[in-house]
Design a protein around this motif. Structure first.
Motif, PDB file in Angstrom:
ATOM      1  N   ALA A 156      14.335   5.453  -1.925  1.00  0.00           N
ATOM      2  CA  ALA A 156      14.437   4.203  -2.681  1.00  0.00           C
ATOM      3  C   ALA A 156      13.231   3.304  -2.409  1.00  0.00           C
ATOM      4  O   ALA A 156      12.715   2.652  -3.326  1.00  0.00           O
ATOM      5  N   GLU A 157      12.763   3.267  -1.160  1.00  0.00           N
ATOM      6  CA  GLU A 157      11.598   2.443  -0.827  1.00  0.00           C
ATOM      7  C   GLU A 157      10.348   2.975  -1.515  1.00  0.00           C
ATOM      8  O   GLU A 157       9.523   2.196  -2.009  1.00  0.00           O
ATOM      9  N   ARG A 158      10.194   4.299  -1.583  1.00  0.00           N
ATOM     10  CA  ARG A 158       9.051   4.866  -2.298  1.00  0.00           C
ATOM     11  C   ARG A 158       9.084   4.485  -3.772  1.00  0.00           C
ATOM     12  O   ARG A 158       8.054   4.168  -4.366  1.00  0.00           O
ATOM     13  N   HIS A 159      10.278   4.513  -4.368  1.00  0.00           N
ATOM     14  CA  HIS A 159      10.414   4.141  -5.774  1.00  0.00           C
ATOM     15  C   HIS A 159      10.063   2.667  -5.982  1.00  0.00           C
ATOM     16  O   HIS A 159       9.416   2.311  -6.971  1.00  0.00           O
ATOM     17  N   ARG A 160      10.489   1.807  -5.050  1.00  0.00           N
ATOM     18  CA  ARG A 160      10.174   0.377  -5.165  1.00  0.00           C
ATOM     19  C   ARG A 160       8.670   0.152  -5.086  1.00  0.00           C
ATOM     20  O   ARG A 160       8.104  -0.644  -5.844  1.00  0.00           O
ATOM     21  N   ARG A 161       8.015   0.857  -4.159  1.00  0.00           N
ATOM     22  CA  ARG A 161       6.561   0.706  -4.024  1.00  0.00           C
ATOM     23  C   ARG A 161       5.842   1.204  -5.274  1.00  0.00           C
ATOM     24  O   ARG A 161       4.886   0.571  -5.737  1.00  0.00           O
ATOM     25  N   ARG A 199       6.235  -1.406  -7.971  1.00  0.00           N
ATOM     26  CA  ARG A 199       5.380  -2.570  -7.753  1.00  0.00           C
ATOM     27  C   ARG A 199       3.923  -2.253  -8.098  1.00  0.00           C
ATOM     28  O   ARG A 199       3.229  -3.077  -8.694  1.00  0.00           O
ATOM     29  N   TRP A 214      15.143   6.908  12.647  1.00  0.00           N
ATOM     30  CA  TRP A 214      13.945   6.216  12.186  1.00  0.00           C
ATOM     31  C   TRP A 214      12.896   6.146  13.289  1.00  0.00           C
ATOM     32  O   TRP A 214      11.704   6.349  13.038  1.00  0.00           O
ATOM     33  N   GLU A 238      17.376   6.073   1.703  1.00  0.00           N
ATOM     34  CA  GLU A 238      16.737   4.765   1.861  1.00  0.00           C
ATOM     35  C   GLU A 238      15.219   4.886   1.734  1.00  0.00           C
ATOM     36  O   GLU A 238      14.572   4.053   1.089  1.00  0.00           O
ATOM     37  N   LEU A 239      14.657   5.928   2.326  1.00  0.00           N
ATOM     38  CA  LEU A 239      13.213   6.127   2.239  1.00  0.00           C
ATOM     39  C   LEU A 239      12.791   6.445   0.807  1.00  0.00           C
ATOM     40  O   LEU A 239      11.763   5.944   0.328  1.00  0.00           O
TER      41      LEU A 239
END
Length: 202
Positions: A181-186, A189, A84, A178-179
């Motif tokens: 999944a974070e893009r999907h969460r953003r 939202r 990271w 993990e990255l």
């Protein structure tokens, strides 16, 4: 040439099964650097921790920078944490290095009568041909790193034997997941916020 640079050539030359995200590529490039540093014994792994051995890196400038990014033994750092930290903006750094070496240029194109556009194209070079040869030879590490970012060679992708290289590849996969999944969460939202604005009449 290094595995990271070979991976970049492959990423630019080969079709991918999904849009190639620069963040994913940066993490994979960082993993490739770490694998290359393991080879000559410049770094070692103690379980999941990256440790410098005190040896110097090769003459490759990017690997020298990667070695400089390894935390001192007293601090300790897991492979994934190092990915990271080192991976932040790494794909842009590699692209800039290729352009500075004359291996990447802009191809001018004209759209309609007045608009000019350009796209980045790779020059034919020994390094590009070497990467293509490694790819055609089903080199396990290169294929495994490429598969993580959505570029697949002839299935199945051969897995390297258990050991430090396998630990690094697993960490790259986890970091990319993990990255993603974070893009999907953003994205979710943002979609929820848009729906809220529509309901309120904005």
């Amino acid at each position: 040439m290094t595995t990271a640079r070979d991976l970049l050539f492959v990423a630019m030359d080969m079709p991918s099964t999904r849009p190639l995200e620069r963040g994913d590529l940066s993490l994979a490039l960082a993993g490739a650097e770490l694998i290359d540093l393991l080879g000559p014994g410049v770094v070692t792994l103690d379980g999941e921790f990256v440790l410098p051995t005190g040896r110097t890196a090769s003459a490759d400038p990017q690997l020298d920078l990667a070695l400089a990014a390894v935390a001192p033994v007293a601090d300790g750092e897991t492979v994934e944490d190092w990915l990271w930290r080192r991976g932040r903006g790494l794909s842009d750094a590699y692209l800039a290095a290729l352009e500075a070496d004359g291996l990447l240029g802009r191809e001018e194109r004209r759209r309609f009568l007045v608009l000019r556009t350009s796209r980045m194209v790779l020059a034919d070079s020994p390094g590009r041909r070497r990467a293509a040869h490694r790819w055609a030879a089903d080199e396990p590490v290169l294929l495994a790193l490429a598969a993580v970012i959505g570029i697949s060679g002839p299935p199945p992708v051969p897995e390297p034997p258990a050991g430090p290289v396998s630990t690094i590849l697993t960490a790259v996969r986890h970091a990319v997941e993990e990255l993603t999944a974070e893009r999907h969460r953003r994205a979710r939202r943002l979609d929820e916020a848009r729906q809220t604005y529509v309901r309120r009449g904005f």
